[in-house]
Design an enzyme around this catalytic site. Structure first.
Site, PDB file in Angstrom:
ATOM      1  N   HIS A  88      20.976  -1.677 -44.686  1.00 48.10           N
ATOM      2  CA  HIS A  88      21.137  -0.778 -43.540  1.00 48.10           C
ATOM      3  C   HIS A  88      22.341   0.142 -43.716  1.00 48.10           C
ATOM      4  O   HIS A  88      22.258   1.346 -43.449  1.00 48.10           O
ATOM      5  CB  HIS A  88      21.284  -1.600 -42.258  1.00 48.10           C
ATOM      6  CG  HIS A  88      21.652  -0.786 -41.062  1.00 48.10           C
ATOM      7  ND1 HIS A  88      20.805   0.134 -40.492  1.00 48.10           N
ATOM      8  CD2 HIS A  88      22.799  -0.743 -40.335  1.00 48.10           C
ATOM      9  CE1 HIS A  88      21.404   0.707 -39.456  1.00 48.10           C
ATOM     10  NE2 HIS A  88      22.619   0.197 -39.342  1.00 48.10           N
ATOM     11  N   HIS A 114       9.274  -1.401 -51.016  1.00 46.44           N
ATOM     12  CA  HIS A 114       8.511  -2.623 -50.795  1.00 46.44           C
ATOM     13  C   HIS A 114       7.273  -2.653 -51.690  1.00 46.44           C
ATOM     14  O   HIS A 114       6.969  -3.685 -52.305  1.00 46.44           O
ATOM     15  CB  HIS A 114       8.098  -2.727 -49.323  1.00 46.44           C
ATOM     16  CG  HIS A 114       9.148  -3.318 -48.433  1.00 46.44           C
ATOM     17  ND1 HIS A 114      10.243  -2.603 -48.006  1.00 46.44           N
ATOM     18  CD2 HIS A 114       9.280  -4.559 -47.885  1.00 46.44           C
ATOM     19  CE1 HIS A 114      10.997  -3.367 -47.230  1.00 46.44           C
ATOM     20  NE2 HIS A 114      10.441  -4.557 -47.141  1.00 46.44           N
TER      21      HIS A 114
END
Length: 515
Positions: free
Chosen positions: A412, A445
């Site tokens: 983040h 991902h």
């Protein structure tokens, strides 16, 4: 005659003693406490209702007192107690809300939470016992070790990690040349671009070409290279910002290159650019558990050996637990889910999905603790890295965006510092910048799943991009506990769907059938 001040009237307090209770015991009047030292009887505030006047010896003034109208103003304590008992029998209701009503203000649901935990443990114990009865003991720790020791040439993951040092050194020397002005900024940007692109492409080529590399080894190798990509990108950006600050100082006729690169403040070494461009600094950044580079990291004063040993024990224990749960619980459930997916039996597909959701989610939670708490704290303690905020309270997330902002703090921070805020400075609106962050996350991902499995189905990419409308829906229509429940549902149900999709396609491609 000498004038004397008028003497205030003296009032003696009346004490009622309890027979058989000793000479120093004072009766408990109107609910007051009995003092064994001859103290005064304290009146109960609950029975103050009717106005009664009395004088105080201290000021001689009248003060208003209150008393229960059902009780006599004076009398024996037994009579007062009898009257109070009759009053309690006649009136037993007060104005109040039910505990489970929102207006009651009641919030202590600890017992219900404990009940949920007990029910969850019993339910999982039943499922695990059913699994043991049906399949027997499938846990085999030696099987995992044999995957690496069976053939020395099945260790290309270790070779890929060693080769990654080439890209680290390339980044380091490019920054050194930029610091002394031997190459221009545009040339340095081009070299960094080529190096970062090679960091992503090289492991892909190796994983696809080396057939002996297992999917687990491929995921591990690509994960290491992805982390290095993000670290080198941050290293490049931070040093560029330092050069821009140094150039601004030169233009303002302040100290620049002539100032010392390493100084000491109150016994601590403070590094300034370009004194940070050393091998020691570079590899310290490579090994510490963060993705964002800075010249002076917070450092812990010492290594706590007990803390280090606890984290090491947790790492070993939870690693064995993860392997055992996957072998005993996940693998049989996934294998039994292939036939319903091949026959497109919707009811059985849903049943298998829900059956897989429990072990998958439990394994994910254990993995979270093992990686983000035990492993990262172990490395941070070993490297004396001071910033240990690797996660926040994502379990209290009431929105999808809050979850993604708090469950993985290193990623983040990197997205916020090197991707999101630079886009905002370029004039991009917040929604488009958030969508771009989810797009980049979806790419990585899919990158970490499809390439090791050697198939491209975009299930992970689609799942991540589905977070954008889900985040909008939850933030717009669900609040508080409803939003938190929606986040948990997306985690519990969403992950097993992706797992089943990939496993089904993998079996079909490599074995020709999903049975």
């Amino acid at each position: 005659m000498v004038d004397r001040a008028p003497r205030e009237p003296v009032h003696r307090r009346r004490r009622t003693t309890v027979s058989g209770g000793g000479t120093n015991a004072v009766a408990n009047v109107n609910g007051g406490k009995v003092h064994g030292d001859g103290g005064k009887a304290q009146a109960s505030p609950a029975n103050a209702k009717t106005d009664v006047f009395s004088k105080h010896a201290s000021n001689g003034k009248l003060e208003k007192k209150t008393q229960d109208p059902s009780l006599p103003a004076q009398g024996h304590p037994r009579e007062r107690s009898r009257v109070r008992d009759v009053s309690d029998r006649l009136s037993c209701h007060v104005m109040q809300e039910s505990l489970l009503s929102s207006a009651s203000g009641y919030s202590n649901y600890r017992g219900i939470l404990n009940w949920c935990v007990v029910m969850l443990v019993l339910s999982n114990a039943r499922l695990f016992l059913e699994n043991l009865i049906k399949y027997g003991i499938l846990v085999d720790p030696i099987q995992v070790v044999s995957l690496f020791l069976k053939d020395p040439y099945s260790w290309p993951a270790a070779c890929l990690i060693l080769v990654s040092n080439v890209f680290v050194i390339a980044t380091f020397y490019t920054e050194r040349r930029l610091a002394v002005g031997k190459i221009s900024e545009s040339t340095g940007l081009m070299l960094h671009g080529l190096n970062l692109t090679a960091l992503l492409v090289f492991p892909v080529v190796m994983v696809l070409c080396v057939t002996s590399l297992t999917p687990v080894g491929g995921v591990f190798s690509l994960g290491i290279y992805t982390i290095l990509f993000m670290k080198m990108y941050s290293y490049k950006d931070t040093n560029r910002w330092c050069r821009e600050i140094r150039l601004a100082k030169v233009k303002r006729l302040t100290r620049s290159n002539s100032c010392p690169s390493v100084t000491r403040f109150s016994g601590k070494t403070h590094v300034s650019y370009p004194g940070n461009l050393t091998y020691r600094d570079m590899y310290y950044f490579v090994f510490i558990p963060t993705l964002c580079y800075e010249l002076n990291f917070p450092r812990s004063p010492r290594i706590r050996k007990r803390f280090l040993l606890r984290r090491l024990f947790e790492m070993l224990f939870f690693m064995q637990l993860l392997v055992g749960l996957i072998q005993q619980w996940m693998v049989p459930t996934v294998q039994n889910s292939m036939k319903p997916f091949q026959e497109m039996d919707f009811s059985r597909m849903v049943e298998r999905l829900l059956k897989l959701a429990v072990p998958n989610h439990l394994i994910w939670l254990i993995f979270f603790y093992w990686f983000f708490h035990s492993s990262m704290n172990f490395v941070a303690e070993l490297m004396q890295f001071g910033d240990r905020e690797f996660y926040r309270d994502w379990w209290n997330s009431e929105t999808v965006t809050y979850f993604w902002s708090n469950w993985n703090i290193p990623v983040h921070k990197w997205c916020l510092r090197h991707f999101y805020k630079p886009m905002l400075r370029q004039g991009v609106n917040k929604f488009m910048a958030q969508t771009a962050v989810f797009l980049a996350s979806a790419f990585f991902h899919e990158y970490l799943v499809s390439i090791p499995l050697r198939m491209f189905r975009l299930w992970a990419f689609s799942g991540m991009m589905a977070q954008v409308p889900l985040a909008w829906f939850v933030g717009r229509f669900l609040n508080g506990n409803y939003g938190n429940a929606a986040v948990w549902m997306s985690l519990i149900i969403g992950q097993p769907v992706a797992v089943l999709m990939y496993v089904h396609d993998y079996y079909v491609i490599h074995y020709g059938t999903s049975e």
